[in-house]
Design a protein around this motif. Structure first.
Motif, PDB file in Angstrom:
ATOM      1  N   ASP A 167      -7.779  10.202  -8.577  1.00  0.00           N
ATOM      2  CA  ASP A 167      -7.829  11.730  -7.897  1.00  0.00           C
ATOM      3  C   ASP A 167      -7.348  11.313  -6.293  1.00  0.00           C
ATOM      4  OD1 ASP A 167      -8.905  13.068 -10.051  1.00  0.00           O
ATOM      5  OD2 ASP A 167     -10.885  13.117  -9.248  1.00  0.00           O
ATOM      6  N   GLU A 168      -7.806  10.082  -5.813  1.00  0.00           N
ATOM      7  CA  GLU A 168      -7.159  10.020  -4.473  1.00  0.00           C
ATOM      8  C   GLU A 168      -5.785   9.865  -4.210  1.00  0.00           C
ATOM      9  OE1 GLU A 168      -9.456   7.112  -2.345  1.00  0.00           O
ATOM     10  OE2 GLU A 168     -11.309   7.925  -2.765  1.00  0.00           O
ATOM     11  N   VAL A 169      -5.287   9.016  -5.533  1.00  0.00           N
ATOM     12  CA  VAL A 169      -3.782   8.594  -5.768  1.00  0.00           C
ATOM     13  C   VAL A 169      -2.997   9.748  -5.816  1.00  0.00           C
ATOM     14  CG1 VAL A 169      -2.005   7.575  -6.826  1.00  0.00           C
ATOM     15  CG2 VAL A 169      -4.023   6.407  -6.513  1.00  0.00           C
ATOM     16  N   ILE A 170      -3.540  10.821  -6.728  1.00  0.00           N
ATOM     17  CA  ILE A 170      -2.919  12.071  -6.954  1.00  0.00           C
ATOM     18  C   ILE A 170      -2.633  13.032  -5.763  1.00  0.00           C
ATOM     19  CG2 ILE A 170      -3.017  14.420  -8.192  1.00  0.00           C
ATOM     20  CD1 ILE A 170      -4.061  12.700 -10.667  1.00  0.00           C
ATOM     21  N   ASN A 171      -3.989  13.083  -5.110  1.00  0.00           N
ATOM     22  CA  ASN A 171      -4.088  13.653  -3.629  1.00  0.00           C
ATOM     23  C   ASN A 171      -3.155  13.168  -2.556  1.00  0.00           C
ATOM     24  OD1 ASN A 171      -5.362  15.787  -1.840  1.00  0.00           O
ATOM     25  ND2 ASN A 171      -6.212  14.051  -0.812  1.00  0.00           N
ATOM     26  N   ALA A 172      -2.996  11.952  -2.490  1.00  0.00           N
ATOM     27  CA  ALA A 172      -2.008  11.523  -1.575  1.00  0.00           C
ATOM     28  C   ALA A 172      -0.531  11.965  -2.112  1.00  0.00           C
ATOM     29  CB  ALA A 172      -2.087   9.828  -1.648  1.00  0.00           C
ATOM     30  N   ILE A 173      -0.346  11.572  -3.268  1.00  0.00           N
ATOM     31  CA  ILE A 173       1.140  12.003  -3.866  1.00  0.00           C
ATOM     32  C   ILE A 173       1.473  13.564  -3.305  1.00  0.00           C
ATOM     33  CG2 ILE A 173       2.605  12.456  -5.767  1.00  0.00           C
ATOM     34  CD1 ILE A 173       1.035   9.887  -6.873  1.00  0.00           C
ATOM     35  N   VAL A 174       0.508  14.327  -3.606  1.00  0.00           N
ATOM     36  CA  VAL A 174       0.776  15.902  -3.519  1.00  0.00           C
ATOM     37  C   VAL A 174       0.683  16.363  -2.037  1.00  0.00           C
ATOM     38  CG1 VAL A 174      -0.347  18.207  -4.300  1.00  0.00           C
ATOM     39  CG2 VAL A 174      -0.282  16.534  -5.997  1.00  0.00           C
ATOM     40  N   LYS A 175      -0.215  15.813  -1.294  1.00  0.00           N
ATOM     41  CA  LYS A 175      -0.611  16.213  -0.023  1.00  0.00           C
ATOM     42  C   LYS A 175       0.094  15.345   1.335  1.00  0.00           C
ATOM     43  CE  LYS A 175      -4.257  19.082  -1.345  1.00  0.00           C
ATOM     44  NZ  LYS A 175      -5.814  19.235  -1.296  1.00  0.00           N
ATOM     45  N   LYS A 176       0.153  14.097   1.232  1.00  0.00           N
ATOM     46  CA  LYS A 176       0.121  13.148   2.369  1.00  0.00           C
ATOM     47  C   LYS A 176       1.610  12.684   2.503  1.00  0.00           C
ATOM     48  CE  LYS A 176      -4.624  11.481   2.585  1.00  0.00           C
ATOM     49  NZ  LYS A 176      -5.418  10.434   2.551  1.00  0.00           N
ATOM     50  N   LYS A 177       2.083  12.399   3.663  1.00  0.00           N
ATOM     51  CA  LYS A 177       3.529  11.898   3.921  1.00  0.00           C
ATOM     52  C   LYS A 177       3.327  10.452   3.462  1.00  0.00           C
ATOM     53  CE  LYS A 177       5.763  13.089   7.644  1.00  0.00           C
ATOM     54  NZ  LYS A 177       6.088  13.141   9.010  1.00  0.00           N
ATOM     55  N   VAL A 178       4.600  10.062   3.297  1.00  0.00           N
ATOM     56  CA  VAL A 178       4.725   8.507   2.783  1.00  0.00           C
ATOM     57  C   VAL A 178       4.352   7.840   4.102  1.00  0.00           C
ATOM     58  CG1 VAL A 178       7.197   8.407   2.955  1.00  0.00           C
ATOM     59  CG2 VAL A 178       6.151   6.556   1.641  1.00  0.00           C
ATOM     60  N   LYS A 179       3.577   6.755   4.027  1.00  0.00           N
ATOM     61  CA  LYS A 179       3.371   5.810   5.439  1.00  0.00           C
ATOM     62  C   LYS A 179       4.232   4.447   5.259  1.00  0.00           C
ATOM     63  CE  LYS A 179      -0.880   7.960   6.979  1.00  0.00           C
ATOM     64  NZ  LYS A 179      -2.562   7.560   7.218  1.00  0.00           N
ATOM     65  N   PHE A 180       4.856   4.119   6.261  1.00  0.00           N
ATOM     66  CA  PHE A 180       5.573   2.768   6.240  1.00  0.00           C
ATOM     67  C   PHE A 180       4.669   1.590   6.593  1.00  0.00           C
ATOM     68  CE2 PHE A 180       8.685   6.161   6.031  1.00  0.00           C
ATOM     69  CZ  PHE A 180       9.313   5.654   5.030  1.00  0.00           C
ATOM     70  N   ASP A 181       3.362   1.422   6.251  1.00  0.00           N
ATOM     71  CA  ASP A 181       2.333   0.482   6.795  1.00  0.00           C
ATOM     72  C   ASP A 181       2.894  -0.851   5.831  1.00  0.00           C
ATOM     73  OD1 ASP A 181       1.183   2.454   8.161  1.00  0.00           O
ATOM     74  OD2 ASP A 181      -0.427   2.662   6.931  1.00  0.00           O
ATOM     75  N   CYS A 182       3.506  -1.698   6.637  1.00  0.00           N
ATOM     76  CA  CYS A 182       4.168  -2.907   6.082  1.00  0.00           C
ATOM     77  C   CYS A 182       4.348  -3.780   7.178  1.00  0.00           C
ATOM     78  CB  CYS A 182       5.669  -2.634   5.533  1.00  0.00           C
ATOM     79  SG  CYS A 182       6.321  -3.763   4.673  1.00  0.00           S
ATOM     80  N   GLU A 183       4.022  -4.968   6.778  1.00  0.00           N
ATOM     81  CA  GLU A 183       4.022  -6.229   7.660  1.00  0.00           C
ATOM     82  C   GLU A 183       5.443  -6.508   8.140  1.00  0.00           C
ATOM     83  OE1 GLU A 183       1.843  -6.825   4.827  1.00  0.00           O
ATOM     84  OE2 GLU A 183       0.338  -5.875   5.953  1.00  0.00           O
ATOM     85  N   LYS A 184       6.372  -6.474   7.338  1.00  0.00           N
ATOM     86  CA  LYS A 184       7.859  -6.717   7.726  1.00  0.00           C
ATOM     87  C   LYS A 184       8.474  -5.423   8.019  1.00  0.00           C
ATOM     88  CE  LYS A 184       8.924  -6.681   3.074  1.00  0.00           C
ATOM     89  NZ  LYS A 184       9.596  -7.391   1.740  1.00  0.00           N
ATOM     90  N   PRO A 185       9.430  -5.618   9.046  1.00  0.00           N
ATOM     91  CA  PRO A 185       9.941  -4.575   9.666  1.00  0.00           C
ATOM     92  C   PRO A 185      10.974  -3.765   8.598  1.00  0.00           C
ATOM     93  CG  PRO A 185      11.020  -6.377  10.707  1.00  0.00           C
ATOM     94  CD  PRO A 185       9.804  -6.851   9.725  1.00  0.00           C
ATOM     95  N   LEU A 186      11.003  -2.533   8.823  1.00  0.00           N
ATOM     96  CA  LEU A 186      11.720  -1.769   7.962  1.00  0.00           C
ATOM     97  C   LEU A 186      12.986  -1.061   8.552  1.00  0.00           C
ATOM     98  CD1 LEU A 186       9.137  -0.410   5.684  1.00  0.00           C
ATOM     99  CD2 LEU A 186      10.508  -2.169   5.163  1.00  0.00           C
ATOM    100  N   SER A 187      14.141  -1.095   8.425  1.00  0.00           N
ATOM    101  CA  SER A 187      15.292  -0.301   8.922  1.00  0.00           C
ATOM    102  C   SER A 187      14.901   1.175   9.056  1.00  0.00           C
ATOM    103  CB  SER A 187      16.544  -0.729   8.501  1.00  0.00           C
ATOM    104  OG  SER A 187      16.858  -0.128   7.063  1.00  0.00           O
ATOM    105  N   LYS A 188      15.621   1.827  10.021  1.00  0.00           N
ATOM    106  CA  LYS A 188      15.260   3.122  10.199  1.00  0.00           C
ATOM    107  C   LYS A 188      16.229   3.853   8.948  1.00  0.00           C
ATOM    108  CE  LYS A 188      19.262   3.682  13.559  1.00  0.00           C
ATOM    109  NZ  LYS A 188      19.604   3.137  14.405  1.00  0.00           N
ATOM    110  N   GLU A 189      17.401   3.169   8.607  1.00  0.00           N
ATOM    111  CA  GLU A 189      18.029   3.745   7.342  1.00  0.00           C
ATOM    112  C   GLU A 189      17.343   3.624   6.163  1.00  0.00           C
ATOM    113  OE1 GLU A 189      20.915   2.155  10.478  1.00  0.00           O
ATOM    114  OE2 GLU A 189      19.224   1.213   9.385  1.00  0.00           O
ATOM    115  N   PHE A 190      16.410   2.789   5.946  1.00  0.00           N
ATOM    116  CA  PHE A 190      15.631   2.799   4.809  1.00  0.00           C
ATOM    117  C   PHE A 190      14.472   3.618   4.862  1.00  0.00           C
ATOM    118  CE2 PHE A 190      11.810   1.226   2.843  1.00  0.00           C
ATOM    119  CZ  PHE A 190      12.196   1.247   1.382  1.00  0.00           C
ATOM    120  N   LYS A 191      13.890   3.888   6.225  1.00  0.00           N
ATOM    121  CA  LYS A 191      12.778   4.956   6.217  1.00  0.00           C
ATOM    122  C   LYS A 191      13.285   6.163   6.052  1.00  0.00           C
ATOM    123  CE  LYS A 191      10.039   2.198   9.358  1.00  0.00           C
ATOM    124  NZ  LYS A 191       9.600   1.979  10.707  1.00  0.00           N
TER     125      LYS A 191
END
Length: 134
Positions: free
Chosen positions: A42-66
């Motif tokens: 239920d929490e996963v479904i709620n996150a998919i339906v209501k929350k924005k994707v977060k880029f919580d990652c240890e490695k840096p991600l390019s702005k183009e990827f985001k």
């Protein structure tokens, strides 16, 4: 499953659903994590339906990827990036050198942002200590 399917809307199968699935897979391959998570289904479904994707990652991600992931995982299927635009997105066309440069820039930006947050936290702690000593 994209939010429009999980929310119970009558949706016909189409490219938008496949693009969402590609986005989830791409996010997972690049970051090693799922874009939406929770402690229960239920929490996963709620996150998919209501929350924005977060880029919580240890490695840096390019702005183009985001940018690309944000467009692929757009909750509104009408606004989700098309396959044509996905293929033409700058991240898809970056050379290895350009990608490495963009990631290095992201590292610097992440470090500056963290330093700024640390400085802000340190300043707030100082203010709290000053208030307590009065």
């Amino acid at each position: 499953m994209p939010p429009e399917v999980l929310s119970g809307s009558k949706v016909e199968a189409g490219p938008g659903i496949d693009i969402w699935a590609l986005g989830v897979m791409l996010f997972t391959m690049v970051t090693g994590k799922l874009p939406f998570f929770g402690d229960s289904e239920d929490e996963v479904i709620n996150a998919i339906v209501k929350k924005k994707v977060k880029f919580d990652c240890e490695k840096p991600l390019s702005k183009e990827f985001k940018d690309l992931i944000t467009k692929i995982l757009n909750k509104d299927p009408e606004k989700r990036i098309s396959m044509f635009d996905l293929q033409a997105h700058p991240w898809m066309e970056m050379s290895d050198e350009d990608l490495e440069k963009s990631i290095e820039e992201a590292k610097v930006e992440d470090e500056e942002e963290k330093k700024s947050e640390d400085d802000e936290l340190h300043m707030m702690e100082k203010l709290n200590l000053a208030d307590k000593s009065k």
